[in-house]
Design an enzyme around this catalytic site. Structure first.
Site, mmCIF file in Angstrom:
data_model
loop_
_atom_site.group_PDB
_atom_site.id
_atom_site.type_symbol
_atom_site.label_atom_id
_atom_site.label_comp_id
_atom_site.label_asym_id
_atom_site.label_seq_id
_atom_site.Cartn_x
_atom_site.Cartn_y
_atom_site.Cartn_z
ATOM 1 N N GLU A 19 0.883 -1.173 0.000
ATOM 2 C CA GLU A 19 0.000 0.000 0.000
ATOM 3 C C GLU A 19 0.914 1.215 0.000
ATOM 4 O OE1 GLU A 19 -3.890 1.717 2.336
ATOM 5 O OE2 GLU A 19 -2.092 1.296 3.494
ATOM 6 N N CYS A 36 -2.210 8.728 3.257
ATOM 7 C CA CYS A 36 -1.979 8.310 1.876
ATOM 8 C C CYS A 36 -3.222 8.479 1.006
ATOM 9 C CB CYS A 36 -1.483 6.865 1.834
ATOM 10 S SG CYS A 36 -2.549 5.678 2.660
ATOM 11 N N GLU A 71 3.481 13.275 -4.554
ATOM 12 C CA GLU A 71 2.858 13.183 -3.241
ATOM 13 C C GLU A 71 3.603 14.091 -2.261
ATOM 14 O OE1 GLU A 71 1.034 9.741 -0.397
ATOM 15 O OE2 GLU A 71 3.102 9.461 -1.030
#
Length: 491
Positions: A252, A286, A386
């Site tokens: 993940e 996230c 990100e």
């Protein structure tokens, strides 16, 4: 501010084979409170020898644990849940101290949520999975073996339980490496295991860095599977390292999630909801909705509403129940996020609110102002990379097709959101988004529903029975005829 006994904050041992192991002469890492910037604890840094001992303990425990009935495994999980319940307030306060997360959110997401997830696995054990008949074959599922669970620092206990719970439910044994920036609540799990006499070696915890402990686990020939949550950059490196022993990998990874607001959406509700979805946990999430995509003719209105919603955030002491946005977890990460804000300004985006200065009235802590950019184009770095902090990019779209193209126009595909009063339209657009989960009109978090990444946001699924199946492998038993297959009952 909370004060803890040193038994909770000075953790100079690992938890291996059901016992706290002495770590004489090992390195230690200080733990820094991101609000006060002061040292409040320390952990021992694990070595290859610690990893070897933990893996050996997990391998030795696997035959007996995997042979237990579902009811017996559920019983042990229930005992662990019972031992953790009285520790919830301590868990919440510790995670606020480690992470800077506001205590009100920490109690819900960092303390109560993981316990609910762990308790839910007793129900999964009662339900299955069950064998499947295909003609003259009986298809059975068996635990994969020893699992290395390597977690990030942003949701320390939630991520840890999110791997341990389905792994031990499946019948696997575990060696866990918590994120080294926030490891203390993992050790509370170790305390609970010691209290109830949890079977030795089923869950082992080794603290340390990714380079030392993480890499040793990933390449260890005694580890059958690696389950990792963290950055995409590290995930790529982990996959390459795991290939040396061809072990299964579940990942993940990062996200750059888009909230797509259509022209028929309840606009103010959608903008405010999307802002909230960006700044939870100071943006260190996230699945944070860090890109808001709006119809071009409503872009200016979106900026006004977003700025107003940000102005309602209460920035300050994480232990104050009124606080809704705390500091970032550590100083180096704060500098990284501030660099991205500068990149956004230099790249031509419109700074609507926030910036690189400390929040008004605050002179300590790893704080970053909640920042909103408008007029963000897909080509900009702040729209592609990100940031993992309280930074929102608002992006105008010409039409629905353009909105979908913008949403799908990154290497990531973890989460998304769609807002529309036309449910059929919302679902149609959600099906076009290349991500593992989509919230429609603010749909609530469901810890029993699967979540995971498309593209470079990961491999595999977490949560619910889909997570349990990640830790199992499939075997076909072939019989001479269909009747024999049907008569051979599962264990």
């Amino acid at each position: 501010m909370s004060h803890f006994p040193t038994s909770l904050t000075e953790r100079h041992q690992h938890f291996i084979n059901g016992a706290f192991t002495a770590a004489p002469g090992q390195g230690r890492m200080d733990l820094v409170n991101p609000y006060t910037e002061g040292v409040f604890g320390a952990i021992a840094l694990g070595t290859q020898a610690d990893v070897d001992a933990a893996v050996a303990a997990a391998r030795a425990a696997f035959p007996a644990w995997s042979a237990l009935s579902r009811a017996e495994r559920a019983g042990w999980i229930g005992k662990l849940v019972g031992a953790l319940k009285p520790k919830l307030e301590t868990i919440g306060a510790l995670e606020s101290t480690e992470m800077g997360t506001p205590i009100s959110f920490s109690m819900r997401a960092h303390a109560q949520g993981p316990l609910m997830m762990l308790a839910g696995h007793m129900e999964f054990l009662a339900k299955g999975p069950h064998d499947e008949l295909i003609g003259n074959s009986r298809v059975v599922r068996e635990p994969i073996g020893v699992v290395a669970a390597i977690t990030a620092w942003n949701y320390p206990l939630m991520l840890l339980i999110g791997k341990i719970a389905p792994a031990i439910t499946a019948g696997c044994t575990v060696v866990a490496k918590p994120g080294e920036m926030a490891p203390l609540t993992a050790m509370i799990v170790a305390d609970a295991m010691a209290e109830v006499g949890f079977p030795k070696g089923v869950i082992n915890i080794v603290n340390g860095t990714g380079l030392a402990v993480g890499e040793a686990l990933v390449t260890h020939p005694g580890v059958d599977m690696v389950s990792y949550t963290g950055s995409t950059v590290t995930g790529r490196r982990l996959m390459a390292a795991a290939s040396s022993t061809v072990k299964k990998v579940s990942l993940e990874l990062g996200g750059k999630s888009a909230s797509v607001i259509l022209d028929d959406a309840p606009f103010e509700q959608a903008v405010r909801g999307s802002v909230q979805g960006c700044f939870l946990n100071a943006g260190q999430t996230c699945i944070a909705l860090t890109r808001m995509i709006v119809p071009a003719h409503l872009h200016a209105q979106a900026l006004e509403i977003a700025a107003d919603e940000v102005s309602k955030l209460v920035i300050g002491d994480p232990m104050n129940p009124a606080t809704t946005l705390g500091p970032l977890a550590f100083g180096k990460h704060r500098e990284r996020v501030l660099d991205y804000i500068r990149i956004g300004q230099e790249g031509g985006a419109k700074l609507v609110t926030g910036g690189t200065d400390m929040p008004a009235g605050i002179d300590q802590g790893f704080f970053v102002q909640p920042t909103v950019f408008g007029d963000v184009a897909s080509s900009m770095r702040i729209a592609q990379e990100e940031i993992f902090g309280p930074v929102l990019s608002i992006m105008p779209a010409k039409d629905e097709a353009d909105a979908v193209a913008i949403a799908n126009g990154t290497i990531y595909g973890l989460n998304g959101a769609v807002w529309s009063t036309d449910m059929a339209r919302a679902v149609r657009l959600a099906r076009q988004l290349q991500c593992g989960k989509v919230d429609i009109n603010g749909g609530g978090f469901n810890m029993n529903a699967p979540a995971g990444g498309f593209k470079q946001s990961g491999i595999g699924r977490e949560r619910g029975h889909y997570a349990i199946e990640e830790f199992m492998q499939v075997k076909s038993l072939q019989f001479n005829n269909d009747e024999l297959a049907n008569a051979s009952s599962p264990d």
